[in-house]
Design an enzyme around this catalytic site. Structure first.
Site, PDB file in Angstrom:
ATOM      1  N   CYS A   1     -25.490   7.810  27.724  1.00  0.00           N
ATOM      2  CA  CYS A   1     -25.917   7.940  26.322  1.00  0.00           C
ATOM      3  C   CYS A   1     -24.944   8.840  25.558  1.00  0.00           C
ATOM      4  O   CYS A   1     -24.485   8.500  24.463  1.00  0.00           O
ATOM      5  CB  CYS A   1     -27.337   8.500  26.294  1.00  0.00           C
ATOM      6  SG  CYS A   1     -28.090   8.520  24.666  1.00  0.00           S
ATOM      7  N   CYS A   2     -24.584   9.992  26.153  1.00  0.00           N
ATOM      8  CA  CYS A   2     -23.639  10.908  25.491  1.00  0.00           C
ATOM      9  C   CYS A   2     -22.266  10.259  25.335  1.00  0.00           C
ATOM     10  O   CYS A   2     -21.582  10.476  24.330  1.00  0.00           O
ATOM     11  CB  CYS A   2     -23.499  12.201  26.294  1.00  0.00           C
ATOM     12  SG  CYS A   2     -24.809  13.398  26.017  1.00  0.00           S
TER      13      CYS A   2
ATOM     14  N   CYS B   1     -22.218  17.727  27.133  1.00  0.00           N
ATOM     15  CA  CYS B   1     -22.391  16.322  26.719  1.00  0.00           C
ATOM     16  C   CYS B   1     -21.150  15.494  27.052  1.00  0.00           C
ATOM     17  O   CYS B   1     -21.198  14.272  27.074  1.00  0.00           O
ATOM     18  CB  CYS B   1     -22.699  16.245  25.236  1.00  0.00           C
ATOM     19  SG  CYS B   1     -21.364  16.847  24.193  1.00  0.00           S
TER      20      CYS B   1
ATOM     21  N   CYS C   1     -29.070  16.700  19.920  1.00  0.00           N
ATOM     22  CA  CYS C   1     -29.986  15.606  19.596  1.00  0.00           C
ATOM     23  C   CYS C   1     -31.416  16.037  19.917  1.00  0.00           C
ATOM     24  O   CYS C   1     -31.651  16.745  20.902  1.00  0.00           O
ATOM     25  CB  CYS C   1     -29.656  14.374  20.432  1.00  0.00           C
ATOM     26  SG  CYS C   1     -27.996  13.737  20.176  1.00  0.00           S
TER      27      CYS C   1
ATOM     28  N   CYS D   1     -33.014  15.752  23.536  1.00  0.00           N
ATOM     29  CA  CYS D   1     -32.399  16.547  24.604  1.00  0.00           C
ATOM     30  C   CYS D   1     -32.319  18.025  24.261  1.00  0.00           C
ATOM     31  O   CYS D   1     -31.520  18.770  24.841  1.00  0.00           O
ATOM     32  CB  CYS D   1     -31.005  16.015  24.906  1.00  0.00           C
ATOM     33  SG  CYS D   1     -31.024  14.293  25.393  1.00  0.00           S
TER      34      CYS D   1
HETATM   35  S1  SF4 Z   1     -27.648  14.544  23.730  1.00  0.00           S
HETATM   36 FE1  SF4 Z   1     -29.255  13.152  24.504  1.00  0.00          FE
HETATM   37  S2  SF4 Z   1     -29.760  11.725  22.838  1.00  0.00           S
HETATM   38 FE2  SF4 Z   1     -27.835  12.776  22.314  1.00  0.00          FE
HETATM   39  S3  SF4 Z   1     -26.259  11.403  22.970  1.00  0.00           S
HETATM   40 FE3  SF4 Z   1     -26.603  12.825  24.686  1.00  0.00          FE
HETATM   41  S4  SF4 Z   1     -28.195  11.895  25.981  1.00  0.00           S
HETATM   42 FE4  SF4 Z   1     -28.135  10.768  24.022  1.00  0.00          FE
END
Ligand code: SF4
Length: 244
Positions: free
Chosen positions: A121-122, A234, A209, A212
């Site tokens: 996701c990151c 991240c 975010c 998280c």
């Molecule tokens: S901090 Fe969490 S929601 Fe944001 S990009 Fe990374 S995994 Fe995704």
């Protein structure tokens, strides 16, 4: 594009970095502006130290472009802060966005990726948009501080990275806040009346975010990020690998 080493053959990064230790922000930013102008850009996630850099640059009349990564999953308070900062500094903050919306990502990965695979996701929502942007500049100015975490304690004020091995492109990372403490950052922000994220007043330490970032009783400066996962970064400050 990022640059080739022969474009800056006269630059001894280690020597300059050592010379910057103990120097004020004015001197470090002044050198960077004189040498790179607008090919040096400030990246911010609106945390305290990045705001100190922007404020110094504005007061010195150094018009470094400012950018941020907008994952599309930030707190409403963070978006509100962005607007207040643009007004306060009289600047436009460039928003770097992922290729997919959150809804598109949910369809492709069958749910909320931050719950199942936060690293991917990151990468999709932070690292790739940043990587695309960095390919077009020479110096990335960050608010990294050494005492934020163990992984950041060896941060140099100026660092050189191989950005694109195939094209032999390099990039410099300037971390002029490396030696600052959290206390010094907040003292400066309060003294100058710089807008900051309202979530800090509710006990959040480091803000990313919303899925998280949790309120945490933890001690570290980045406590509350990715709780439940063995993850502390991240990826935006690690994808370049080791500096040269
Ligand atoms: S901090 Fe969490 S929601 Fe944001 S990009 Fe990374 S995994 Fe995704």
């Amino acid at each position: 594009m990022a640059f080739q080493l022969q474009d800056h053959a006269d630059l001894d990064v280690r020597e300059v970095a050592e010379g910057f230790e103990g120097k004020g922000l004015e001197e470090v930013l002044g050198w960077t502006w004189e040498r790179f102008g607008r090919r040096a850009q400030i990246g911010t996630s609106y945390q305290g130290s990045g705001l100190v850099i922007i404020d110094h640059a504005r007061r010195m009349g150094l018009n470094f472009p400012v950018f941020t990564v907008d994952t599309g999953i930030l707190f409403p308070e963070t978006y509100e802060l962005r607007d207040r900062l643009e007004d306060f500094f009289g600047i436009e903050i460039q928003q770097l966005r992922p290729e997919q919306t959150v809804a598109e990502q949910r369809v492709e990965y069958g749910g909320d990726l931050w719950e199942t695979n936060p690293d991917t996701c990151c990468t999709l929502r932070k690292v790739l948009p940043l990587q695309r942007h960095l390919a077009g500049i020479d110096v990335w100015i960050t608010g990294l501080r050494r005492n934020q975490s163990e992984t950041r304690e060896r941060t140099g004020i100026l660092e050189l990275y191989l950005f694109d091995k195939l094209r032999e492109q390099h990039i410099l990372k300037l971390n002029p806040m490396a030696a600052w403490s959290r206390e010094a950052v907040w003292e400066y922000i309060r003294e100058r009346g710089i807008p900051y994220n309202a979530l800090h007043d509710r006990g959040y330490r480091s803000i990313g975010c919303w899925p998280c970032t949790k309120l945490s009783g933890g001690e570290g400066e980045r406590a509350g990020r990715w709780e439940g996962f063995e993850k502390t970064e991240c990826g935006i400050h690690t994808f370049l690998g080791s500096n040269i």
